[in-house]
Motif scaffolding. Structure first.
Motif, short mmCIF file in Angstrom:
data_model
loop_
_atom_site.label_atom_id
_atom_site.label_comp_id
_atom_site.label_asym_id
_atom_site.label_seq_id
_atom_site.Cartn_x
_atom_site.Cartn_y
_atom_site.Cartn_z
N ILE A 1 0.88 -1.17 0.00
CA ILE A 1 0.00 0.00 0.00
C ILE A 1 0.91 1.21 0.00
CG2 ILE A 1 -1.86 1.20 1.17
CD1 ILE A 1 -2.65 -1.52 0.13
N ALA A 2 0.95 1.95 -1.13
CA ALA A 2 1.93 3.03 -1.25
C ALA A 2 1.44 4.05 -2.25
CB ALA A 2 3.29 2.46 -1.66
N GLN A 3 2.24 5.11 -2.40
CA GLN A 3 2.01 6.14 -3.42
C GLN A 3 3.05 5.93 -4.52
OE1 GLN A 3 3.39 9.05 -4.65
NE2 GLN A 3 1.56 10.14 -5.33
N ARG A 4 2.58 5.77 -5.75
CA ARG A 4 3.47 5.31 -6.82
C ARG A 4 4.67 6.23 -7.02
NH1 ARG A 4 3.31 1.84 -11.03
NH2 ARG A 4 1.17 1.22 -10.49
N GLU A 5 4.45 7.54 -7.10
CA GLU A 5 5.55 8.45 -7.38
C GLU A 5 6.60 8.40 -6.26
OE1 GLU A 5 2.41 9.20 -7.72
OE2 GLU A 5 2.28 9.42 -9.92
N LEU A 6 6.12 8.39 -5.01
CA LEU A 6 7.08 8.35 -3.90
C LEU A 6 7.81 7.01 -3.86
CD1 LEU A 6 5.09 10.06 -0.98
CD2 LEU A 6 6.86 11.05 -2.46
N LEU A 7 7.11 5.91 -4.15
CA LEU A 7 7.76 4.60 -4.16
C LEU A 7 8.82 4.54 -5.25
CD1 LEU A 7 7.78 1.83 -2.84
CD2 LEU A 7 6.03 1.10 -4.47
N ALA A 8 8.50 5.09 -6.42
CA ALA A 8 9.49 5.13 -7.51
C ALA A 8 10.68 6.01 -7.12
CB ALA A 8 8.83 5.64 -8.79
N GLU A 9 10.41 7.12 -6.44
CA GLU A 9 11.52 7.99 -6.02
C GLU A 9 12.41 7.29 -5.00
OE1 GLU A 9 12.22 12.57 -4.40
OE2 GLU A 9 10.20 11.79 -4.72
N LEU A 10 11.79 6.52 -4.09
CA LEU A 10 12.58 5.77 -3.12
C LEU A 10 13.50 4.78 -3.83
CD1 LEU A 10 11.44 4.33 0.24
CD2 LEU A 10 12.39 2.76 -1.42
N CYS A 11 12.93 3.99 -4.76
CA CYS A 11 13.76 3.02 -5.50
C CYS A 11 14.86 3.73 -6.28
CB CYS A 11 12.88 2.22 -6.45
SG CYS A 11 11.66 1.17 -5.64
N GLY A 12 14.50 4.84 -6.93
CA GLY A 12 15.48 5.55 -7.72
C GLY A 12 16.63 6.09 -6.89
N ASN A 13 16.32 6.62 -5.71
CA ASN A 13 17.39 7.14 -4.85
C ASN A 13 18.30 6.03 -4.35
OD1 ASN A 13 17.35 10.19 -4.00
ND2 ASN A 13 15.20 9.61 -4.27
N LEU A 14 17.74 4.85 -4.05
CA LEU A 14 18.59 3.74 -3.62
C LEU A 14 19.50 3.27 -4.75
CD1 LEU A 14 16.11 1.60 -1.46
CD2 LEU A 14 17.97 3.06 -0.67
N ILE A 15 18.95 3.18 -5.96
CA ILE A 15 19.80 2.76 -7.11
C ILE A 15 20.85 3.83 -7.41
CG2 ILE A 15 19.76 2.20 -9.56
CD1 ILE A 15 16.94 1.05 -9.11
N ASP A 16 20.43 5.10 -7.41
CA ASP A 16 21.37 6.19 -7.66
C ASP A 16 22.49 6.18 -6.63
OD1 ASP A 16 22.48 8.60 -8.62
OD2 ASP A 16 21.28 9.76 -7.21
N ASN A 17 22.14 5.98 -5.36
CA ASN A 17 23.14 5.94 -4.30
C ASN A 17 24.12 4.79 -4.54
OD1 ASN A 17 23.70 7.20 -1.51
ND2 ASN A 17 23.76 5.02 -1.08
N ALA A 18 23.59 3.63 -4.94
CA ALA A 18 24.47 2.48 -5.19
C ALA A 18 25.39 2.74 -6.37
CB ALA A 18 23.62 1.24 -5.42
N ILE A 19 24.87 3.32 -7.44
CA ILE A 19 25.70 3.60 -8.62
C ILE A 19 26.81 4.58 -8.28
CG2 ILE A 19 25.66 4.70 -10.90
CD1 ILE A 19 22.89 3.48 -11.32
N ARG A 20 26.48 5.62 -7.52
CA ARG A 20 27.46 6.65 -7.23
C ARG A 20 28.58 6.14 -6.33
NH1 ARG A 20 25.89 11.78 -8.63
NH2 ARG A 20 23.73 11.97 -9.33
N TYR A 21 28.24 5.29 -5.37
CA TYR A 21 29.24 4.93 -4.37
C TYR A 21 29.82 3.54 -4.55
CZ TYR A 21 27.46 9.08 -2.07
OH TYR A 21 27.10 10.37 -1.80
N ALA A 22 29.17 2.69 -5.32
CA ALA A 22 29.74 1.35 -5.53
C ALA A 22 30.97 1.41 -6.45
CB ALA A 22 28.69 0.41 -6.10
#
Length: 478
Positions: A361-382
């Motif tokens: 049960i979520a809000q689509r835009e916020l859920l997509a932003e959460l996933c995107g920030n986690l992937i972005d964080n991994a790309i930048r620092y991995a």
């Protein structure tokens, strides 16, 4: 220091005065009990003296005493004390002839009443005296006896005394019974006060529960309906304070939002101009400077977007986030595909795994932003050439989103701090290329998770790296 407790303080404030009153009442009760015991036992003494008086006669100028049966029974009774008596001549026709008269019978050294207590004839005087190391309660009667045939009159003292053990025992029994009742009353009074205070504090408990149940973003005034008049000023003060805090936060958020909006346009212009400049023929040194400028502008534009996102997420009193049933695996797969070009540009293996359909049960835009920030964080620092995996699964009934990488990870002592704004980990870059993060990505993730009542945890991935786990509320918790 222990926290003050209103019920306990009221009970103590009442207990100590009640104990003082109980001590005073104990003394007064004992005095009344002794007075009652003396009155009861004095009547017994007086009855014995009157019995002896009936057997006292003057015959042929000699005082003769015939102790009646009732008096003897008293002297021989086992009432817990000792009985002493004396019948003493007091002088011819004299009232109160003194202590040097002849003792007819009894204990010769038993003391007569002092002069100030000498009674009138036929009246009994009661007094206390010390005799043979004991305290006696004494009764004395001055009796004129007559020898009618010989026209003679003598004054006789009839004195009876008893030790006071029985009197004190009776007084103690009266005191004990009275104390039991009074202690019971004190306990009942404290219980009534405790119950009354507990019931009186119910409005405060309800108010406390109401405040505790409010959301973090709820700055609406507290309702003061059905509250005691003593509590209403407290509620009004809380409402005034909450209002001031809400206005301060709204003003701060407006400032951030306005500043970010104002910065978006000039930053976009600078980025566009720098990209146009890079298309022209430039010297190597000038191109390097423009590329650094372009990179800095891109980073600034991203920071502005993230600040706007945080401002929107933390908006107090704003409209509630519309939550609907969503497929977490579909949203995560779509976001992973969107980030695939960025990952390929850095030679990163970005993959997606799912363990069946996962609904949240979520809000689509916020859920997509959460996933995107986690992937972005991994790309930048991995780092370049890393392996990043996005995974969705069900842990029982709990939906779980995970992003794993084999990069340098985050030290255990920094895993709480990285959720703070603008915090940059000491391991925030690899040995080949510095990371260009702003320190806002995980702060946004935490804020979105809070909106969804989800929990975010950082851990070391199997084989090294970082594992970010977001656990959403299970279906029974929604």
């Amino acid at each position: 220091m222990p926290q003050p407790n209103l019920r306990r303080q009221l009970a103590l404030w009442l207990l100590f005065p009640l104990l003082g009153l109980l001590a005073l009442d104990t003394w007064l009760t004992y005095e009344r009990a002794m007075s009652a015991a003396n009155s009861a036992f004095d009547r017994s003494l007086e009855f014995s003296i009157k019995s002896i008086r009936e057997g006292t006669q003057l015959i042929d100028d000699e005082v003769q005493v015939n102790l009646p049966y009732l008096a003897l029974e008293m002297f021989e009774s086992d009432r817990g004390g000792k009985i002493y008596y004396v019948i003493r001549e007091g002088g011819d026709g004299a009232q109160g002839g003194g202590n040097d008269g002849r003792a007819v019978t009894g204990y010769h050294d038993l003391p007569l009443p002092p002069g100030r207590l000498r009674p009138e004839p036929y009246h009994t005087a009661f007094y206390d005296a010390e005799y043979r190391g004991e305290t006696l309660r004494m009764g004395a009667l001055q009796l004129p006896v007559h020898d009618v045939p010989n026209a003679r009159t003598r004054v006789v003292w009839i004195v009876v005394g008893e030790t006071t053990e029985a009197r004190h025992e009776l007084a103690r029994q009266i005191l004990t019974g009275s104390l039991q009742q009074e202690v019971l009353l004190v306990v009942l009074a404290l219980a009534i006060v405790w119950l009354g205070v507990t019931r009186g504090l119910r409005p405060l408990n309800r108010l406390s529960a109401k405040v505790a149940a409010r959301g973090e973003d709820d700055t609406t005034p507290l309702d003061n309906v059905d509250l005691p008049t003593e509590v209403k000023p407290l509620v009004e003060s809380i409402n005034q304070y909450v209002g001031r805090v809400g206005r301060m936060q709204a003003s701060r958020q407006r400032f951030f939002a306005d500043a970010a909006h104002q910065l978006k346009t000039p930053l976009a212009i600078i980025q566009a101009e720098s990209e146009l400049t890079l298309r022209e023929s430039l010297s190597a040194q000038a191109r390097e400077r423009v590329e650094r400028l372009n990179q800095a502008v891109k980073q600034a534009a991203k920071s502005v977007r993230q600040l706007l996102s945080l401002s929107r997420l933390e908006a107090e009193g704003g409209p509630p986030v519309a939550m609907v049933p969503l497929r977490l695996d579909e949203v995560a797969r779509s976001v992973t595909l969107d980030w695939s070009p960025v990952a390929r540009a850095r030679h990163i293996d970005l993959g997606f795994e799912q363990d069946g359909p996962v609904q949240v049960i979520a809000q689509r835009e916020l859920l997509a932003e959460l996933c995107g920030n986690l992937i972005d964080n991994a790309i930048r620092y991995a780092g370049d050439g890393a392996i990043i995996t996005v995974r969705t699964r069900l842990d029982g009934t709990v939906p779980v989103l995970q992003v794993l990488d084999d990069g340098p990870g985050i030290a255990a002592n920094e895993r709480d701090a990285v959720f703070e704004r603008f915090y940059r980990s000491e391991q925030s870059h690899t040995g080949t290329q510095p990371a260009d993060g702003s320190g806002l990505g995980l702060a946004i993730v935490k804020e979105i998770a809070r909106k969804h009542r989800a929990q975010v945890a950082l851990d070391e991935a199997v084989g090294g790296g970082l594992e970010v786990t977001v656990r959403f509320p299970g279906h029974e918790d929604v």
